[in-house]
Motif scaffolding. Structure first.
Motif, mmCIF file in Angstrom:
data_model
loop_
_atom_site.group_PDB
_atom_site.id
_atom_site.type_symbol
_atom_site.label_atom_id
_atom_site.label_comp_id
_atom_site.label_asym_id
_atom_site.label_seq_id
_atom_site.Cartn_x
_atom_site.Cartn_y
_atom_site.Cartn_z
ATOM 1 N N PHE A 96 0.836 -1.201 0.000
ATOM 2 C CA PHE A 96 0.000 0.000 0.000
ATOM 3 C C PHE A 96 0.866 1.243 0.000
ATOM 4 N N TYR A 106 -0.737 4.788 -1.274
ATOM 5 C CA TYR A 106 -1.958 4.963 -0.487
ATOM 6 C C TYR A 106 -1.621 5.348 0.952
ATOM 7 N N GLU A 151 -9.069 -2.088 5.537
ATOM 8 C CA GLU A 151 -9.267 -3.374 4.891
ATOM 9 C C GLU A 151 -9.265 -4.514 5.912
ATOM 10 N N ASN A 192 -6.572 -7.258 -1.431
ATOM 11 C CA ASN A 192 -7.104 -6.001 -1.951
ATOM 12 C C ASN A 192 -6.027 -5.252 -2.741
ATOM 13 N N TRP A 193 -4.827 -5.265 -2.200
ATOM 14 C CA TRP A 193 -3.713 -4.618 -2.891
ATOM 15 C C TRP A 193 -3.365 -5.359 -4.176
ATOM 16 N N ASP A 202 -5.816 -4.533 -6.738
ATOM 17 C CA ASP A 202 -5.577 -3.159 -7.159
ATOM 18 C C ASP A 202 -4.419 -3.084 -8.159
ATOM 19 N N GLN A 203 -3.427 -3.910 -7.966
ATOM 20 C CA GLN A 203 -2.268 -3.948 -8.855
ATOM 21 C C GLN A 203 -2.495 -4.885 -10.044
ATOM 22 N N GLU A 204 -3.705 -5.421 -10.140
ATOM 23 C CA GLU A 204 -4.071 -6.346 -11.219
ATOM 24 C C GLU A 204 -3.149 -7.552 -11.320
#
Lengths: 424, 160
Positions: free
Chosen positions: A30, A35, A43, A293-294, A297-299
């Motif tokens: 993160f 972030y 989270e 989640n991260w 987010d980073q695909e």
């Protein structure tokens, strides 16, 4: 970022608890993505708005209560009456009893302590080879993990269910999907047991209807359990979490009030002990929630798919490769952490290959089940080494044939999705 | 004296943990009974029970830290000679304490944010109240890991 990651992995190898390892990676990630790190706390805190999560503490408590009661010995007596007359009967009894018990205790190693510990001497006394007996009780400690309501099954249902895959993953489907693959493992091990025990005198003189009736009567309070767990869910009356609460109530009434095998004054200690295990698992689940989640987010899952598509062209190949990877992972990481970390990464990839996520879950759990008695880190190895006063090398040798047998069943489960999906 | 106090504290902690679990069980059963027999339910039951599981997780994790039940990869440290093993233990557990401390710190930040724009947890309870468990839980957990780091490595880690 890379330096930080290397340090964290080093610390993990030095024995840093895994929830902290995962949380540290999430914090690092993160931070690198720019972030505010409060996002990690937010989270993590999501652990508090997952409906149905209560099934985990409830079923765990029911399992601990059953483990402390006379259920294991009644279970063995009943299986003995049912199966003892077969060649290799006693070994088959051990397999079946372990599987049933593990389903309820979630393979936290309690099976080895509660059932293996008194079946091992019995097997040796009945002239089964010592090495076979040792391997059997050690590897059976994780057998039955595919049967409802085992903890890993519920945990996978949770994590995969939140990915909103099509087709979706529900705990209810998983409870059905595990039945045939689990039965296949029992069958494979039982056939082997018949072979090993073919020349040994049988454990029971013959099929004795009277003894069967007696043992059935003795176990009459345990017999409705599968019905309570599964019946409520499939009749549509209960959600999985509600079935868990009802099961716990039933087990409380039976063990404390009817059978009087657990003193009421012992209850708080037992509950606290069960909740320490639950705390250790859920705190990993929370950390993994933040980490995944991260990753999303980073695909990372879609990069992973792009990468693997270049090298792996078919779903079958992917599953084979997965078996290898999961076995390696299972050697080092315990099943609970492996589920919460790998599921969000691998399920999207598997679905992209056209693999049904429920079948995928069963394959994954079957793999990790083998990891339980895989050196060097298989938890059951340590528990068995401690319990049966032997060393890991000896145990590894004893478990060898069982790797092959369960591995053979795993291959069938991998290649025949029908086994997992036919009942859905 | 100190030992007695500590034992009492641990007993109280276990009792609280058991009570929390018992409370959650009663609440879940009550909800089922209300739904099956009266086709109704308590509106606050669902959020309270979900939050209860989070508290249970934090308290359980505290207990797990006390009795070294946290899941860790301990195959390698087992192979080390005693002194190195002690150092590995000290280092890995101190860093764990730091991570928990960070989570407590950012958890506090989360509470602060929530207080600026408070929502409702259930009727009459602002949403940041139950949130307090998070920084407190991890704060205590951090402390537990500092204590653990200074002690002897555990013989067996992980669930049993």
């Amino acid at each position: 970022m890379i330096t930080g990651l290397v340090i964290i992995v080093l610390l993990a190898v030095l024995g840093m608890p895994l929830f902290a390892v995962i949380a540290a990676i999430a914090l690092l990630g993160f931070n690198a993505a720019g972030y505010d790190l409060i996002a990690v706390a937010v989270e993590y805190y999501r652990l508090g708005d997952k409906p149905g999560l209560i099934a985990i503490p409830m079923f765990t408590m029911a399992g601990y209560l059953l483990g402390e009661s006379g259920t294991p010995s009644r279970l063995v007596r009943l299986s003995m009456a049912l199966l003892g007359w077969l060649p290799g009967g006693l070994a088959i009894v051990a397999i079946v009893a372990c599987a049933f018990f593990t389903a309820f205790t979630g393979a936290s190693g309690m099976t080895i302590v509660a059932i293996g510990a008194f079946l091992y001497p019995a097997l040796v006394k009945a002239n089964y080879p010592e090495r076979y007996s040792l391997g059997l009780v050690t590897s059976s400690g994780s057998l039955g993990l595919l049967f409802a309501p085992s903890l890993p099954l519920i945990l996978y249902g949770f994590v995969a269910g939140q990915l909103n895959t099509t087709p979706p993953v529900t705990i209810r489907d998983l409870f059905l999907a595990g039945l045939m693959p689990g039965a296949l493992m029992i069958l494979v091990l039982s056939i082997h047991a018949m072979w090993v025990g073919r020349q040994l005198p049988q454990a029971a003189a013959g099929f004795d209807t009277r003894e069967l009736w007696e043992s059935l009567k003795e176990a009459k309070w345990e017999l409705p359990l599968p019905l309570i767990v599964l019946g409520g869910i499939y009749s549509g009356k209960f959600a999985a979490s509600e079935a868990a609460a009802v099961t716990t109530l039933y087990v409380l009434i039976v063990t404390i009030w009817i059978k009087k095998e657990i003193k009421f004054s012992k209850l708080p200690d037992l509950m606290a002990e069960a909740m320490r295990l639950v705390g250790a698992i859920l705190i990993i689940l929370g950390a993994a929630g933040a980490l995944s989640n991260w990753l999303v987010d980073q695909e990372v899952p879609s990069h992973l798919f792009d990468f693997s598509r270049q090298h792996v062209h078919s779903a079958g190949m992917f599953l084979m490769l997965l078996n290898v990877v999961l076995l390696l992972v299972g050697m080092f990481i315990d099943i609970f952490s492996a589920i919460v970390i790998l599921t969000p990464l691998l399920v999207p990839v598997a679905v992209a290959y056209g693999i049904h996520p429920v079948h995928f879950g069963i394959v994954m759990l079957a793999n990790l089940q083998i990891g339980y008695f895989m050196p060097p880190a298989g938890m059951d190895l340590f528990i068995a080494a401690y319990r049966f006063k032997t060393n890991i090398v000896n145990l590894t040798r004893a478990c060898g044939p069982f790797f092959l047998l369960v591995g053979f069943a795993l291959l069938i489960i991998t290649w025949v999705p029908w086994l997992s999906l036919a009942l859905l | 004296m100190l030992k007695k106090l500590l034992a009492g504290l641990h007993k109280a902690e276990d009792f609280l943990l058991a009570m929390l679990l018992g409370g959650l069980l009663v609440l879940a059963l009550l909800q089922i009974a209300l739904r099956l027999f009266f086709e109704t339910g308590l509106s606050w039951a669902e959020p309270v029970s979900q939050m209860g599981v989070l508290w249970l997780a934090l308290m359980g994790a505290l207990g797990a830290a006390r009795s070294h039940r946290h899941i860790a990869i301990d195959a390698f440290p087992r192979l080390l000679p005693p002194l190195l093993r002690r150092i590995a233990w000290l280092l890995s557990h101190l860093v764990t304490a730091v991570v928990c401390g960070l989570l407590a710190w950012y958890g506090w930040g989360m509470v602060d944010l929530e207080r600026e724009a408070p929502g409702l947890f259930v009727e009459g309870v602002p949403s940041w109240w139950p949130m307090l468990a998070f920084p407190f839980g991890f704060g205590l957990l951090s402390l537990r890991f500092v204590i653990a780091a200074l002690g002897q490595p555990a013989e067996h880690e992980g669930p049993q």
